[in-house]
Write a protein that holds these residues in place. Structure first.
Motif, mmCIF file in Angstrom:
data_model
loop_
_atom_site.group_PDB
_atom_site.id
_atom_site.type_symbol
_atom_site.label_atom_id
_atom_site.label_comp_id
_atom_site.label_asym_id
_atom_site.label_seq_id
_atom_site.Cartn_x
_atom_site.Cartn_y
_atom_site.Cartn_z
ATOM 1 N N UNK A 294 -0.271 -5.276 -10.256
ATOM 2 C CA UNK A 294 0.574 -6.131 -9.149
ATOM 3 C C UNK A 294 1.929 -5.354 -8.673
ATOM 4 N N UNK A 295 2.657 -5.253 -10.213
ATOM 5 C CA UNK A 295 3.887 -4.681 -9.822
ATOM 6 C C UNK A 295 4.250 -3.256 -9.457
ATOM 7 N N UNK A 296 3.304 -2.361 -10.065
ATOM 8 C CA UNK A 296 3.696 -0.810 -9.975
ATOM 9 C C UNK A 296 2.889 -0.407 -9.035
ATOM 10 N N UNK A 297 2.991 1.162 -8.814
ATOM 11 C CA UNK A 297 2.035 1.815 -7.935
ATOM 12 C C UNK A 297 1.084 2.704 -8.339
ATOM 13 N N UNK A 298 0.176 2.066 -9.006
ATOM 14 C CA UNK A 298 -0.692 3.121 -9.850
ATOM 15 C C UNK A 298 -1.793 3.726 -8.870
ATOM 16 N N UNK A 299 -2.590 4.896 -9.236
ATOM 17 C CA UNK A 299 -3.452 5.648 -8.644
ATOM 18 C C UNK A 299 -4.925 5.225 -9.185
ATOM 19 N N UNK A 300 -5.783 4.864 -8.338
ATOM 20 C CA UNK A 300 -7.055 4.409 -8.957
ATOM 21 C C UNK A 300 -8.049 5.482 -8.738
#
Length: 223
Positions: free
Chosen positions: A53-59
């Motif tokens: 929700x708060x970070x900008x991950x790559x899936x």
């Protein structure tokens, strides 16, 4: 030629690709809470944490032709907050200050429980996901993948052909966990491809990893 479809997603895609995120978060709840007994936050059958929700991950997810996901994982840059630098920090006595644009943390590695018959086995799905992770990292300039793993996985990684270099072992009261680095290189990529060919019983054909974007804003890799 065999083709593996690997979906790349970011937090910005959660509306446009909501079905993929629902599958991914539901599988994480089934595997990590229900099967493994982890203390994770699950609401409405979906496991979502603050890094989602708060970070900008790559899936990264393995996708079948019917759009069912068979496995997924999450990548976080170590130049920002990671699970190792926060939630997992107390697992280890060592001061593990890992911060590099060429090292990314892999968490929430999850083989999805099959929704229908005819999809790859859990072992095949896991190797497909690892192969995709290695190939994506090669194409993206990532030199190492960092992750926390259980000691029971050491032999599995060795058999697959992509073993981590251990950096630290957890405190005894935590369990038998390690944090390690997987080196990304052409040799590992080739070993993973060979393992896939063997598992699929198709030694005469090399699988192709095709990265499909869920929305126009995503990067598309095809090779």
């Amino acid at each position: 030629m065999e083709t593996l479809m690997l979906q790349i997603l970011t937090r910005r895609d959660r509306n446009a690709a909501s079905s993929y995120f629902t599958q991914m978060f539901r599988a994480r709840a089934l595997v990590f809470r229900d099967r493994m007994g982890w203390d994770v936050n699950v609401e409405g059958g979906l496991e979502i944490d603050r890094f989602d929700d708060e970070h900008d991950p790559i899936y990264l997810a393995v996708k079948e032709e019917d759009d069912e996901l068979t496995g997924s994982l999450r990548l976080l840059p170590t130049t920002s907050e990671t699970m190792l630098s926060s939630e997992f920090q107390h697992f280890f006595n060592e001061d593990l200050d890992i911060c590099s644009p060429s090292i990314w943390e892999c968490t929430r590695f999850c083989v999805h429980p099959p929704l229908q018959a005819g999809h790859p086995s859990s072992q095949t799905a896991a190797v497909e996901l690892l192969s995709g992770l290695c190939r994506l990292s090669l194409k993206s300039g990532i030199e190492h993948i960092m992750g926390v793993y259980d000691a029971s996985m050491i032999g599995v990684y060795r058999k697959i052909g992509w073993s981590p270099t251990p950096l630290a072992r957890s405190r005894p009261e935590i369990g038998n966990l390690y944090v390690g680095l997987w080196e990304v290189n052409e040799e590992s990529d080739q070993r993973l491809e060979q393992r896939l060919r063997t598992m699929r019983g198709k030694d005469d054909r090399t699988p192709t990893l095709q990265f499909a974007s869920s929305s126009p804003g995503n990067i598309q890799f095809s090779f």
